[in-house]
Design an enzyme around this catalytic site. Structure first.
Site, short mmCIF file in Angstrom:
data_model
loop_
_atom_site.label_atom_id
_atom_site.label_comp_id
_atom_site.label_asym_id
_atom_site.label_seq_id
_atom_site.Cartn_x
_atom_site.Cartn_y
_atom_site.Cartn_z
CB SER A 25 8.22 46.51 -16.64
OG SER A 25 7.74 45.51 -17.50
CB THR A 35 10.94 40.42 -14.30
OG1 THR A 35 11.26 41.40 -13.34
CG2 THR A 35 12.20 39.67 -14.71
CB THR A 95 13.46 43.41 -14.71
OG1 THR A 95 12.33 44.19 -14.33
CG2 THR A 95 14.50 43.52 -13.63
NE ARG A 100 14.38 47.05 -5.94
CZ ARG A 100 13.79 46.17 -6.74
NH1 ARG A 100 14.05 46.17 -8.04
NH2 ARG A 100 12.95 45.28 -6.26
N GLY A 104 16.90 44.36 -7.54
CA GLY A 104 15.92 43.37 -7.13
C GLY A 104 16.52 41.98 -7.26
CG ASP A 105 13.69 38.97 -8.15
OD1 ASP A 105 13.41 40.16 -8.44
OD2 ASP A 105 13.05 38.00 -8.59
CB THR A 140 7.89 38.15 -12.31
OG1 THR A 140 7.61 39.53 -12.55
CG2 THR A 140 6.58 37.39 -12.17
N GLY A 141 7.95 39.85 -9.71
CA GLY A 141 7.27 40.44 -8.56
C GLY A 141 8.25 41.18 -7.67
CG HIS A 142 6.80 43.40 -4.47
ND1 HIS A 142 5.53 42.97 -4.77
CD2 HIS A 142 6.76 44.75 -4.51
CE1 HIS A 142 4.75 44.02 -4.97
NE2 HIS A 142 5.47 45.11 -4.83
N GLY A 143 11.08 41.96 -5.81
CA GLY A 143 12.37 41.30 -5.74
C GLY A 143 12.89 41.15 -4.32
#
Ligand code: ASP
Length: 331
Positions: A86, A188, A206, A216, A218-219, A239-242
């Site tokens: 990842s 991440t 990440t 795409r 993310g954050d 971390t997680g859903h950006g």
């Protein structure tokens, strides 16, 4: 990677939904006997792979090195590991089979650098640092980021390892995009450090969500979302859903909450609650979302909070290196 997440805690979700869990602080590090004592140097990083990353960062910090050098050295460990699927080399590809990497870095003087959707370069964090130090800009994306990296001597290489390619081909059979919370398809490494000089820096890197749409972001490459450092206050990374972290400009929010006097722990909790409440307002299902924050302040106090169980983070200070399970909203 196999043990990193033990996701999908579907039980207890219904009863726990939107009921704020009482939190028992476990990481308040201030010694009441010595209220002005600063716990430094110290480094924090996300997930199990943070343990090894911390060791590399600690090599820099223990020798009075700079937090900036420590966080770069630290996150390069999982970036270079093909088994970490990842981050960096070995990261899962997007839906077109392309490994596209995101990273950003921030130092104690609010210098920032970022790359997004960068292909073929094993260490996006070092390219982000080069953007910070060698260009008049703060963010380069896609082909432009690659062109810049190559001009700086970074070597182009294939980052798609066999296991990731096999998984992607399997995914193509259904092409069903579901970034399920705590299933092993995204992660991440975010790292924040306070050095012996009392300066803070952070890094975040990440490959993002597996099988995401090409392009795409993310954050993680976005300063203020996936990472923020204010050398007067503290630092945070996510971390997680950006998409959810960007929605609340997560790490900037965590640092601002610390500026208002909140502990790192409370600041992370409040930021997570913003996401929880917005998710409810937007009629989305919280059980599909995972976000975790870690935060560190100028005194070397730290904290973390996440939506769902399964998120952990590694802390290395003079007392050693340890992995801590983050407290979470949904039990
Ligand atoms: N925050 C990353 C992203 O949205 C993924 C992760 O940390 O799990 O790209």
């Amino acid at each position: 990677m196999a043990n990193r997440r033990n996701f999908l805690k579907t039980t207890a979700l219904a009863s726990a939904a939107f009921a704020l869990q009482a939190f028992k602080g476990k990481a308040e590090t201030e010694d009441p006997a010595e209220p002005n004592k600063i716990n430094k140097p110290i480094v924090l990083s996300t997930w199990n792979f943070g343990m090894q990353a911390n060791v590399a960062a600690w090599e820099v910090l223990k020798n009075n090195g700079k937090a900036l050098d420590a966080v770069e050295a630290g996150v390069k460990i999982p970036e270079a590991d093909p088994k970490e699927r990842s981050v960096g080399y070995g990261g899962r590809p997007d839906r077109d089979g392309r490994v596209t990497l995101d990273a950003c870095i921030m130092d104690e003087n609010a210098n920032i650098g970022s790359v997004a959707c960068l292909e073929f370069i094993k260490h996006p964090i070092s390219v982000a640092r080069a953007v910070m130090e060698k260009t008049p800009h703060v963010m380069l994306v896609g082909d432009g980021a690659l062109q810049f990296a190559v001009s700086q001597g970074f070597v182009k290489e294939n980052l798609l390892v066999e296991d990731s390619e096999r998984e992607w081909k399997e995914w193509l059979k259904t092409s069903d995009y579901k970034p399920i919370a705590n299933i092993e398809n995204h992660d991440t490494i975010g790292m924040i450090a306070l050095d012996a000089n009392g300066d803070l820096s952070g890094a975040c890197t990440t490959s993002g969500m597996a099988f995401k749409m090409h392009g795409r972001l993310g954050d993680s490459p976005i300063i203020g979302a996936g990472l923020y450092v204010d050398n007067e206050i503290g630092a945070a990374t996510a971390t997680g859903h950006g998409e959810e972290v960007i929605r609340i400009t997560g790490c900037h929010l965590v640092v601002e909450l610390m500026r208002q006097g909140k502990s790192p722990q409370k600041a992370c909790e409040e930021a997570v609650m913003r996401i929880v409440n917005l998710t409810q307002k937007r009629n989305k299902n919280l059980k599909d979302i995972q976000v975790g924050f870690i935060a560190l302040n100028k005194k070397g106090e730290y904290g973390s909070y996440c939506i769902q169980g399964g998120f952990n983070y590694a802390v290395h200070d003079a007392t050693g290196n340890r992995l801590i399970d983050a407290s979470c909203f949904l039990k």
